[in-house]
Design a protein around this motif. Structure first.
Motif, PDB file in Angstrom:
ATOM      1  N   ASP A 157     -22.749  17.571  -7.502  1.00 62.27           N
ATOM      2  CA  ASP A 157     -22.708  16.059  -7.273  1.00 62.27           C
ATOM      3  C   ASP A 157     -24.220  15.460  -7.457  1.00 62.27           C
ATOM      4  O   ASP A 157     -23.956  14.349  -8.078  1.00 62.27           O
ATOM      5  N   GLY A 158     -25.175  16.139  -7.192  1.00 62.87           N
ATOM      6  CA  GLY A 158     -26.435  15.377  -7.554  1.00 62.87           C
ATOM      7  C   GLY A 158     -26.650  15.381  -9.313  1.00 62.87           C
ATOM      8  O   GLY A 158     -27.005  14.341  -9.504  1.00 62.87           O
ATOM      9  N   VAL A 159     -26.201  16.314  -9.827  1.00 58.39           N
ATOM     10  CA  VAL A 159     -26.228  16.040 -11.231  1.00 58.39           C
ATOM     11  C   VAL A 159     -25.335  15.057 -11.664  1.00 58.39           C
ATOM     12  O   VAL A 159     -25.712  14.232 -12.753  1.00 58.39           O
ATOM     13  N   LEU A 160     -24.169  14.975 -11.523  1.00 55.64           N
ATOM     14  CA  LEU A 160     -23.106  14.114 -11.932  1.00 55.64           C
ATOM     15  C   LEU A 160     -23.703  12.483 -11.648  1.00 55.64           C
ATOM     16  O   LEU A 160     -23.483  11.805 -12.361  1.00 55.64           O
ATOM     17  N   GLU A 161     -24.208  12.319 -10.357  1.00 54.76           N
ATOM     18  CA  GLU A 161     -24.864  11.080  -9.809  1.00 54.76           C
ATOM     19  C   GLU A 161     -25.981  10.756 -10.638  1.00 54.76           C
ATOM     20  O   GLU A 161     -26.092   9.524 -11.082  1.00 54.76           O
ATOM     21  N   ALA A 162     -26.705  11.787 -11.053  1.00 57.98           N
ATOM     22  CA  ALA A 162     -28.114  11.414 -11.828  1.00 57.98           C
ATOM     23  C   ALA A 162     -27.637  11.064 -13.245  1.00 57.98           C
ATOM     24  O   ALA A 162     -28.121   9.975 -13.826  1.00 57.98           O
ATOM     25  N   VAL A 163     -26.505  11.637 -13.947  1.00 56.89           N
ATOM     26  CA  VAL A 163     -26.395  11.283 -15.121  1.00 56.89           C
ATOM     27  C   VAL A 163     -25.523  10.043 -15.142  1.00 56.89           C
ATOM     28  O   VAL A 163     -25.958   9.078 -16.142  1.00 56.89           O
ATOM     29  N   SER A 164     -24.814   9.355 -14.340  1.00 59.01           N
ATOM     30  CA  SER A 164     -24.242   8.218 -14.040  1.00 59.01           C
ATOM     31  C   SER A 164     -25.499   6.969 -13.742  1.00 59.01           C
ATOM     32  O   SER A 164     -25.255   6.201 -14.468  1.00 59.01           O
ATOM     33  N   CYS A 192     -31.357  19.222  -7.273  1.00 57.48           N
ATOM     34  CA  CYS A 192     -30.342  20.372  -7.929  1.00 57.48           C
ATOM     35  C   CYS A 192     -31.065  21.318  -8.468  1.00 57.48           C
ATOM     36  O   CYS A 192     -32.004  21.321  -8.730  1.00 57.48           O
ATOM     37  N   ASP A 193     -30.059  22.242  -8.639  1.00 53.69           N
ATOM     38  CA  ASP A 193     -30.756  23.935  -9.341  1.00 53.69           C
ATOM     39  C   ASP A 193     -30.700  23.043 -10.895  1.00 53.69           C
ATOM     40  O   ASP A 193     -29.487  22.972 -11.441  1.00 53.69           O
ATOM     41  N   THR A 194     -31.934  22.932 -11.412  1.00 55.00           N
ATOM     42  CA  THR A 194     -32.025  22.745 -12.940  1.00 55.00           C
ATOM     43  C   THR A 194     -32.297  23.942 -13.755  1.00 55.00           C
ATOM     44  O   THR A 194     -32.612  23.706 -14.914  1.00 55.00           O
ATOM     45  N   LEU A 239     -34.171  17.206 -16.682  1.00 55.06           N
ATOM     46  CA  LEU A 239     -35.263  16.553 -16.000  1.00 55.06           C
ATOM     47  C   LEU A 239     -36.464  16.241 -16.883  1.00 55.06           C
ATOM     48  O   LEU A 239     -36.871  15.161 -16.572  1.00 55.06           O
ATOM     49  N   CYS A 240     -36.481  16.769 -18.048  1.00 55.80           N
ATOM     50  CA  CYS A 240     -37.585  16.331 -18.995  1.00 55.80           C
ATOM     51  C   CYS A 240     -37.350  15.106 -19.650  1.00 55.80           C
ATOM     52  O   CYS A 240     -38.394  14.115 -19.807  1.00 55.80           O
ATOM     53  N   PHE A 241     -36.113  14.766 -19.886  1.00 55.21           N
ATOM     54  CA  PHE A 241     -35.476  13.639 -20.428  1.00 55.21           C
ATOM     55  C   PHE A 241     -36.023  12.475 -19.593  1.00 55.21           C
ATOM     56  O   PHE A 241     -36.429  11.312 -19.631  1.00 55.21           O
ATOM     57  N   ILE A 242     -35.289  12.568 -18.214  1.00 53.57           N
ATOM     58  CA  ILE A 242     -35.453  11.355 -17.136  1.00 53.57           C
ATOM     59  C   ILE A 242     -37.219  11.462 -16.997  1.00 53.57           C
ATOM     60  O   ILE A 242     -37.557  10.094 -16.864  1.00 53.57           O
ATOM     61  N   LYS A 243     -37.957  12.412 -17.007  1.00 49.34           N
ATOM     62  CA  LYS A 243     -39.227  11.889 -16.744  1.00 49.34           C
ATOM     63  C   LYS A 243     -39.810  11.040 -18.066  1.00 49.34           C
ATOM     64  O   LYS A 243     -40.942  10.236 -17.865  1.00 49.34           O
ATOM     65  N   TRP A 244     -39.412  11.755 -18.995  1.00 44.94           N
ATOM     66  CA  TRP A 244     -40.093  10.753 -20.302  1.00 44.94           C
ATOM     67  C   TRP A 244     -39.466   9.351 -20.312  1.00 44.94           C
ATOM     68  O   TRP A 244     -40.403   8.253 -20.727  1.00 44.94           O
ATOM     69  N   LYS A 245     -38.122   9.002 -19.766  1.00 46.59           N
ATOM     70  CA  LYS A 245     -37.841   7.609 -19.809  1.00 46.59           C
ATOM     71  C   LYS A 245     -38.439   6.763 -18.487  1.00 46.59           C
ATOM     72  O   LYS A 245     -38.622   5.757 -18.736  1.00 46.59           O
TER      73      LYS A 245
END
Length: 416
Positions: free
Chosen positions: A199-206, A253-255, A264-270
């Motif tokens: 659920d954490g991954v789905l919410e993060a992508v959303s 989440c388990d990444t 995780l790298c993409f979100i940090k970059w943005k």
């Protein structure tokens, strides 16, 4: 001789691996693997219904595997045809929720997941696939197929607005997944789902999709002569909030799986790009006043923006090198402008107001960014109506006892 030489030439040529370019990040695509729906449902639903379910599901799997998920229009049509039929399996009154073991696999390496005997899992997987296809389509719209005459990449404003619409649509699919579908599944099944369906991954992508939509809007504002500094600052601050929220969701989440580290790298970059933009525009607004304190605060913002920009470039490289290796596009949107402006303004303002930084040392604190109510939200998504084929009052089933149904699993499997 000409034929001989051409044969040798072909034999020596090696295809270079294609490194995909990523503008809109799309996590790993999951596709249906073989599931014998007809055998599992034999005698429990009409033959024509089980046949339609099986045919559509097989079609989705074959097309996705053959094209690597690039046949977006064909896959979307098949998924939308499959959904109304699939909904019937989730209805408690039909008693079929846990009857079929559904198989899925990752599109990249074909690795098959553990089968799950739950129709809500199948619904979750279908909606997840629809979201990933939508993100993939958004990414393709942001990568021009050709260049302008002077070699500059051009993405039209219409394409950018269409991309924002697609991002909101994908966000809506995913929000429905973690708010409406996951709660329908037993805890033991939820805990055993693949890491992509946490659920954490789905919410993060959303949320990330909303952040990228805001990023595109900021780029449009930078290109517009009518957009004020306040509008640009607001959009940059909103983008920062979205990526901060996405990072918070993903950090729990388990990444360690597949795309987890890269995500995780993409979100940090943005996040770093958004923070650099927010401080730059905040500094421009603070610098408009005549008070020394305003100039000092503005200088702190510009210097912070310059440092964040440099850090974002390193984060971009980390993202590209994280497996699977990808390419980042040339700076686009607001970053195309800010990669030049931030160092220029930071250098110029340092020369103008450097003496104030020494004189007003007690004021050398980085000011807080303003907080804004977020503008973008996921599109509302509702499941389609159940297919009329599930009208049980019209069913005419052949007599098929439970004992016979179980024996079918041990006998010869017939395929149509």
């Amino acid at each position: 001789m000409g034929c001989t030489s051409s044969v040798y030439a072909v034999g020596k040529r090696k295809n270079r691996p294609i490194i995909p370019e990523i503008v809109v990040f799309t996590p790993s695509m999951r596709i249906p693997a073989h599931t014998d729906l007809q055998r599992a449902l034999k005698g429990l639903v009409p033959c024509h219904l089980s046949r339609r379910l099986a045919c559509l599901r097989n079609q989705i799997g074959v097309v996705a595997e053959d094209t690597g998920g690039s046949a977006i229009a064909e896959l979307r049509w098949a998924l939308e045809e499959y959904l109304p039929l699939l909904i019937g399996l989730t209805r408690k009154e039909n008693g079929l929720e846990d009857l079929v073991e559904f198989n899925w696999k990752t599109a990249e390496d074909g690795k098959q997941e553990t089968p799950v005997a739950n129709s809500w899992f199948e619904l979750l997987s279908v909606l997840h696939m629809m979201a990933m296809l939508t993100l993939s389509e958004a990414n393709s719209l942001m990568i021009p197929k050709d260049y302008s005459g002077n070699g500059v990449r051009v993405v039209s404003s219409d394409c950018k607005r269409e991309t924002v619409d697609l991002l909101l649509k994908a966000s809506g699919y995913l929000e429905f997944c973690f708010q409406e579908v996951l709660p329908q599944m037993p805890t033991n099944i939820r805990e055993g789902l693949s890491k992509d369906l946490q659920d954490g991954v789905l919410e993060a992508v959303s949320i990330q999709a909303l952040g990228q939509g805001t990023e595109i809007q900021l780029g449009l504002a930078v290109e517009s002569q009518k957009a004020t500094l306040s509008v640009k600052r607001r959009l940059a601050c909103e983008q920062l909030i979205y990526f901060s929220q996405a990072y918070h969701c993903l950090s729990g989440c388990d990444t360690s799986h597949g795309y987890g580290k890269k995500h995780l790298c993409f979100i940090k970059w943005k996040f770093l790009e958004a923070k650099a933009a927010a401080y730059y525009y905040h500094g421009l607004i603070l610098d408009k006043g005549n008070e020394p304190v305003g100039h000092v605060s503005a200088m702190c913002c510009f210097l912070a923006a310059e440092e964040l920009l440099a850090e974002s470039k390193r984060a971009c490289l980390s993202f590209c090198l994280a497996a699977p290796v990808t390419r980042a596009p040339p700076p686009w949107g607001s970053m195309k402008h800010l990669h030049q402006k931030i160092p220029e303004v930071a250098s110029r303002k340092s020369q103008m107001y450097g003496y104030l930084l020494e004189k007003e040392k007690e004021l050398q604190a980085l000011p807080d960014l303003p907080d804004f109510q977020l503008s973008l939200s996921p599109d509302d998504y509702e499941l389609p109506e159940i297919d009329p084929a599930w009208d049980t009052e019209k069913w005419e089933l052949q007599s098929h006892t439970l004992k016979q149904h179980l024996q079918d699993g041990e006998g010869e499997i017939t395929t149509e």
